[in-house]
Design an enzyme around this catalytic site. Structure first.
Site, mmCIF file in Angstrom:
data_model
loop_
_atom_site.group_PDB
_atom_site.id
_atom_site.type_symbol
_atom_site.label_atom_id
_atom_site.label_comp_id
_atom_site.label_asym_id
_atom_site.label_seq_id
_atom_site.Cartn_x
_atom_site.Cartn_y
_atom_site.Cartn_z
ATOM 1 N N LYS A 145 0.739 -1.173 -0.127
ATOM 2 C CA LYS A 145 -0.075 -0.104 0.067
ATOM 3 C C LYS A 145 0.817 1.263 -0.064
ATOM 4 O O LYS A 145 0.502 2.308 -0.641
ATOM 5 C CB LYS A 145 -0.915 -0.112 1.151
ATOM 6 N N GLN A 176 -5.257 -1.813 9.499
ATOM 7 C CA GLN A 176 -5.197 -3.000 8.869
ATOM 8 C C GLN A 176 -6.135 -4.124 9.841
ATOM 9 O O GLN A 176 -5.681 -4.224 10.779
ATOM 10 C CB GLN A 176 -3.945 -3.327 8.706
ATOM 11 N N ASP A 223 -11.326 3.142 4.086
ATOM 12 C CA ASP A 223 -11.959 1.701 3.578
ATOM 13 C C ASP A 223 -13.187 1.634 3.516
ATOM 14 O O ASP A 223 -13.897 0.538 3.263
ATOM 15 C CB ASP A 223 -11.527 0.581 4.977
HETATM 16 N N1 GUN Z 1 -7.687 -6.933 5.735
HETATM 17 C C1 GUN Z 1 -7.931 -7.507 4.558
HETATM 18 N N2 GUN Z 1 -8.466 -6.808 3.625
HETATM 19 C C2 GUN Z 1 -8.353 -5.538 4.261
HETATM 20 C C3 GUN Z 1 -8.965 -4.407 3.594
HETATM 21 O O1 GUN Z 1 -9.656 -4.220 2.665
HETATM 22 N N3 GUN Z 1 -8.919 -3.319 4.655
HETATM 23 C C4 GUN Z 1 -8.170 -3.450 5.949
HETATM 24 N N4 GUN Z 1 -7.900 -2.199 6.410
HETATM 25 N N5 GUN Z 1 -7.801 -4.379 6.281
HETATM 26 C C5 GUN Z 1 -7.926 -5.500 5.578
#
Ligand code: GUN
Length: 295
Positions: free
Chosen positions: A53, A97, A120
């Site tokens: 990311k 996360q 998100d």
């Molecule tokens: N863990 C797995 N997929 C995601 C996501 O799309 N966002 C976040 N914050 N954590 C994740």
């Protein structure tokens, strides 16, 4: 006949190419889009995702802030970090996360992220707006567009790329998570598909799947959907990412058999994964733009 491959890596690169000049334009106007990520603990898979990311942010000129807390952090410590990020004017998007360590109340943390910084799209207010949308315009063309969860947005972009219209099609979503299944359901509905959600307790999953013109699979079980469960010519989007004991990755769809029946199919890796990351960049840009819109 063999399906056409829906190349998420190529589509993500195409979208990244459009994001970069928009980031530059915002920067010239005095707003430097900023994304903060918070990783609690040392989950190796999460560490890999976080690194990708930040690398992606760098590629398009988005400023990114990488925060970490130890595995043994308390709820209060995590909440305090989120509050600091809510108050930081350099941060337009906050990503916590998942999964969080078990002692942390994930729902409380996600609800504490300011909805205007919810990159998100997991805040109940944003999920509620998505659920309430009558059509795609309510989502993407509102005065303040909704940050839509990244993987579901990537899924829809991949389906659009096929040129197969969504309206009026039978769509089946296998999986009912808040991260993928439920937002994909809402998005497909907003695009006027007839949508079924199937899950681990759905009887006769094969028959349900065989009815799908659009089949989105996010059930978290390696190779669960086989070619005999796919309607001839269907668009198959595989959200799964399973690590095999023998090494390597595979999806929730058995690619080798499904590709013989599907019209379009995403590979794993190289399908949905790159799309999730590019949608994170797009959401950061969106929130930075929204920050310039009067409340
Ligand atoms: N863990 C797995 N997929 C995601 C996501 O799309 N966002 C976040 N914050 N954590 C994740």
């Amino acid at each position: 006949m063999s399906a056409q491959i829906l190349d998420g890596k190529a589509l993500a690169a195409e979208i990244r190419g459009k994001i970069k000049p928009e980031v530059d334009a915002l920067k010239s106007a005095g707003v430097w889009p900023g994304l903060a990520t918070l990783l609690v603990g040392e989950n190796p898979a999460s560490q890999v995702y976080i690194r990708s990311k930040h690398k992606a942010c760098q590629e398009v000129g988005i400023r990114s802030f990488n925060l970490t807390l130890s595995q043994s952090s308390t709820n209060a410590e995590v909440m305090r970090k989120v509050e600091d990020l809510n108050a930081d004017p350099q941060v337009h998007g906050i990503l916590v996360q998942l999964p969080l360590p078990l002692q942390i109340d994930s729902n409380a943390v996600l609800s504490l992220i300011h909805p205007d910084k919810d990159v998100d799209g997991f805040h109940p207010q944003n999920l509620g707006r998505l659920f309430s949308a009558k059509d795609a315009r309510d989502i993407f063309s509102a005065a303040k567009p909704i940050p839509v969860p990244c993987t579901p947005q990537g899924v829809i972009a991949l389906i659009h790329k096929t040129g197969v219209p969504i309206a009026g099609r039978n769509a089946v979503v296998v999986g009912r998570s808040v991260i993928v299944g439920k937002p994909v359901f809402s998005l497909l509905l907003a695009h006027h598909a007839t949508v079924t959600i199937a899950h681990s307790q759905t009887p006769n999953l094969a028959a349900v799947c065989r009815d799908a013109d659009l089949l989105v699979v996010a059930i978290g079980i390696a190779n669960k959907i086989t070619g005999n469960m796919v309607k001839p010519g269907a668009v198959v989007v595989d959200v799964g990412m399973n690590r095999l004991a023998a090494g390597g990755l595979c999806g929730d769809v058995d690619f080798e058999t499904a590709k013989e029946t599907a019209g379009w199919i995403t590979p794993v890796p190289g399908g949905v994964g790159p799309m999730t990351i590019v949608m994170l960049l797009q959401n950061t840009l969106l929130l930075a733009k929204n920050s310039c819109v009067a409340a």
